[in-house]
Design a protein around this motif. Sequence first.
Motif, PDB file in Angstrom:
ATOM      1  N   ASN A  54       0.965  -1.199  -0.046  1.00 54.47           N
ATOM      2  CA  ASN A  54       0.029  -0.031   0.239  1.00 54.47           C
ATOM      3  C   ASN A  54       0.800   1.080  -0.078  1.00 54.47           C
ATOM      4  O   ASN A  54       1.733   1.405   0.595  1.00 54.47           O
ATOM      5  CB  ASN A  54      -0.864   0.143   1.066  1.00 54.47           C
ATOM      6  CG  ASN A  54      -1.946  -1.110   1.026  1.00 54.47           C
ATOM      7  OD1 ASN A  54      -2.979  -1.267  -0.106  1.00 54.47           O
ATOM      8  ND2 ASN A  54      -2.069  -1.777   2.254  1.00 54.47           N
ATOM      9  N   TYR A  56      -0.853   4.743  -0.533  1.00 50.36           N
ATOM     10  CA  TYR A  56      -1.751   6.093  -0.304  1.00 50.36           C
ATOM     11  C   TYR A  56      -2.851   5.438   0.053  1.00 50.36           C
ATOM     12  O   TYR A  56      -3.647   4.422  -0.370  1.00 50.36           O
ATOM     13  CB  TYR A  56      -1.965   6.888  -1.310  1.00 50.36           C
ATOM     14  CG  TYR A  56      -0.540   7.420  -2.111  1.00 50.36           C
ATOM     15  CD1 TYR A  56       0.038   8.511  -1.331  1.00 50.36           C
ATOM     16  CD2 TYR A  56      -0.091   6.900  -3.003  1.00 50.36           C
ATOM     17  CE1 TYR A  56       1.033   9.322  -1.799  1.00 50.36           C
ATOM     18  CE2 TYR A  56       1.099   7.603  -3.507  1.00 50.36           C
ATOM     19  CZ  TYR A  56       1.652   8.743  -2.860  1.00 50.36           C
ATOM     20  OH  TYR A  56       2.831   9.260  -3.505  1.00 50.36           O
ATOM     21  N   LEU A  57      -3.448   5.923   1.135  1.00 51.26           N
ATOM     22  CA  LEU A  57      -4.739   5.567   1.885  1.00 51.26           C
ATOM     23  C   LEU A  57      -5.559   6.817   1.732  1.00 51.26           C
ATOM     24  O   LEU A  57      -5.246   7.883   1.746  1.00 51.26           O
ATOM     25  CB  LEU A  57      -5.019   5.245   3.192  1.00 51.26           C
ATOM     26  CG  LEU A  57      -3.891   3.747   3.465  1.00 51.26           C
ATOM     27  CD1 LEU A  57      -3.800   3.611   4.960  1.00 51.26           C
ATOM     28  CD2 LEU A  57      -4.370   2.789   2.507  1.00 51.26           C
ATOM     29  N   SER A  58      -6.978   6.662   1.218  1.00 57.66           N
ATOM     30  CA  SER A  58      -7.998   7.716   1.258  1.00 57.66           C
ATOM     31  C   SER A  58      -8.494   7.693   2.487  1.00 57.66           C
ATOM     32  O   SER A  58      -9.391   6.992   2.924  1.00 57.66           O
ATOM     33  CB  SER A  58      -8.705   7.372   0.025  1.00 57.66           C
ATOM     34  OG  SER A  58      -9.882   8.596  -0.074  1.00 57.66           O
ATOM     35  N   LEU A  87     -10.555   2.877   0.360  1.00 63.21           N
ATOM     36  CA  LEU A  87      -9.727   3.124  -1.121  1.00 63.21           C
ATOM     37  C   LEU A  87      -8.291   3.689  -0.770  1.00 63.21           C
ATOM     38  O   LEU A  87      -8.088   4.303   0.072  1.00 63.21           O
ATOM     39  CB  LEU A  87     -10.715   4.341  -1.621  1.00 63.21           C
ATOM     40  CG  LEU A  87     -12.118   3.968  -2.093  1.00 63.21           C
ATOM     41  CD1 LEU A  87     -12.564   5.074  -2.483  1.00 63.21           C
ATOM     42  CD2 LEU A  87     -12.203   2.973  -3.254  1.00 63.21           C
ATOM     43  N   GLY A  88      -7.473   3.137  -1.602  1.00 58.03           N
ATOM     44  CA  GLY A  88      -5.947   3.437  -1.582  1.00 58.03           C
ATOM     45  C   GLY A  88      -5.485   3.082  -2.989  1.00 58.03           C
ATOM     46  O   GLY A  88      -6.117   2.526  -3.738  1.00 58.03           O
ATOM     47  N   TRP A 107      -5.555   1.090  -7.985  1.00 61.78           N
ATOM     48  CA  TRP A 107      -6.436   1.842  -6.894  1.00 61.78           C
ATOM     49  C   TRP A 107      -7.712   0.970  -6.812  1.00 61.78           C
ATOM     50  O   TRP A 107      -8.290   0.356  -7.620  1.00 61.78           O
ATOM     51  CB  TRP A 107      -6.479   3.272  -7.390  1.00 61.78           C
ATOM     52  CG  TRP A 107      -7.739   3.508  -8.224  1.00 61.78           C
ATOM     53  CD1 TRP A 107      -7.560   3.688  -9.675  1.00 61.78           C
ATOM     54  CD2 TRP A 107      -9.088   3.738  -8.313  1.00 61.78           C
ATOM     55  NE1 TRP A 107      -8.532   3.826 -10.440  1.00 61.78           N
ATOM     56  CE2 TRP A 107      -9.850   3.934  -9.626  1.00 61.78           C
ATOM     57  CE3 TRP A 107     -10.076   3.780  -7.162  1.00 61.78           C
ATOM     58  CZ2 TRP A 107     -11.040   4.039  -9.506  1.00 61.78           C
ATOM     59  CZ3 TRP A 107     -11.282   3.932  -7.243  1.00 61.78           C
ATOM     60  CH2 TRP A 107     -11.977   4.096  -8.509  1.00 61.78           C
ATOM     61  N   SER A 135      -0.922   9.733  -6.140  1.00 61.52           N
ATOM     62  CA  SER A 135      -2.301   9.934  -4.903  1.00 61.52           C
ATOM     63  C   SER A 135      -3.516  10.569  -5.530  1.00 61.52           C
ATOM     64  O   SER A 135      -4.552  10.442  -4.834  1.00 61.52           O
ATOM     65  CB  SER A 135      -1.657  11.092  -4.060  1.00 61.52           C
ATOM     66  OG  SER A 135      -1.161  12.275  -4.354  1.00 61.52           O
ATOM     67  N   THR A 138      -6.534   8.778  -5.124  1.00 56.23           N
ATOM     68  CA  THR A 138      -7.382   8.603  -3.998  1.00 56.23           C
ATOM     69  C   THR A 138      -8.484   9.872  -4.181  1.00 56.23           C
ATOM     70  O   THR A 138      -9.414   9.774  -3.357  1.00 56.23           O
ATOM     71  CB  THR A 138      -6.655   8.756  -2.660  1.00 56.23           C
ATOM     72  OG1 THR A 138      -6.003  10.009  -2.686  1.00 56.23           O
ATOM     73  CG2 THR A 138      -5.558   7.518  -2.494  1.00 56.23           C
ATOM     74  N   GLY A 142     -10.322   9.037  -8.588  1.00 60.16           N
ATOM     75  CA  GLY A 142     -10.762   8.014  -8.179  1.00 60.16           C
ATOM     76  C   GLY A 142     -12.212   8.301  -7.690  1.00 60.16           C
ATOM     77  O   GLY A 142     -13.014   8.946  -8.386  1.00 60.16           O
ATOM     78  N   VAL A 344      -5.271  12.592   2.609  1.00 68.25           N
ATOM     79  CA  VAL A 344      -4.441  11.385   1.930  1.00 68.25           C
ATOM     80  C   VAL A 344      -3.592  11.104   2.998  1.00 68.25           C
ATOM     81  O   VAL A 344      -2.905  11.740   3.549  1.00 68.25           O
ATOM     82  CB  VAL A 344      -3.745  11.790   0.590  1.00 68.25           C
ATOM     83  CG1 VAL A 344      -3.095  10.413   0.146  1.00 68.25           C
ATOM     84  CG2 VAL A 344      -4.738  12.444  -0.266  1.00 68.25           C
TER      85      VAL A 344
END
Length: 350
Positions: A54, A56-58, A87-88, A107, A135, A138, A142, A344
């Motif tokens: 992983n 980036y995480l949203s 989501l990521g 993603w 990013s 995210t 996204g 983010v």
Amino acid sequence: MTLFNRETTEVCNKQILFKDYVNGFPKESDMILSTSAKIHLKLPEGSKGVLVKNLYLSCDPYLRSHMTKTEGGQFESYTPGLPIHGLGVAKVLESGNSNFKKGDLVWGITGWEEYSIINAPETLNKIQHTDVPLSYYTGILGMPGMTAYVGFHEVCAPKKGEYVYVSAASGAVGQLVGQFAKLSGCYVVGSAGTKEKVELLKNTFGFDEAFNYKEEQNLDAAIKRYFPDGIDIYFENVGGKMLDAVLSNMRVNGRISICGMISQYNLEKGEGVHNLLSMISKRLHMRGFVVTDHYHLYPKYMEMVIPLIKQGSIRYIEDIAEGLESAPAALVGLFSGKNVGKQVVVVAHE
């Protein structure tokens, strides 16, 4: 720091675990940082899943809905003791699915952890455009971007010259709706909760006007001040008193796209709305939607938005939190408006 065992390919897998079901506003203590889990960087024999790292995480307000114990419905409850998911953006390390290969960037739904095994790879989307910030997948490229596109263009069908109001306008979705409105030739006003965000709306995103709703004693009067002739399109992110004030200020045949109601997520009993009679007298169209029902439009959206990004015709602001350990504070901060732009969390840089 991740520790590698060269013989077993087993590594420590830092995770954010869900502690227990939440009442009211979520707290950082509702989530636990775990550094004790381990994972083999190899899929189990015969797996059809995908092993990812992983990146980036949203952080999104809808994650709050997973923190309440519910049965059925749109949002499946998190399981106490297991990692939060959302989501990521991730990089494929190994794949048992023919649609993905090692090295692919994707993603979709992943865990709040350093490494995840995705056993339902149909929830992942392969990233085709890598010449924009990863990013962005995210946000603008996204789920939030699709939400803004569907809610504004597909639900509200804007016409040049119409009057558009966006609440929570500096967030991941609202900032895009306002810019889509300007690109469509509309007059657009947004509301946000700080002076900094109001200036961002006007000076960076090109809103015609913006106001701080926290400084307004009377929302109905504030909206009338900015829309003396009424509103054609309202993009709803807040709900409650804001929706009530907007309903009485809509124009005949106005459209309201209901994306979210962040003011209601942490209440045991939602606020009532009193001006629904306006729906009849003004022939209003108010429609709620869930963006996952519209992902078939993603290629159409990408055809529109990628050129806009590359031409500099659209701006996207992110609020970056570094490190997985920062995720709980980042998520909780959404509900007090601490974030400026799309929130983010950076887990790892590619």
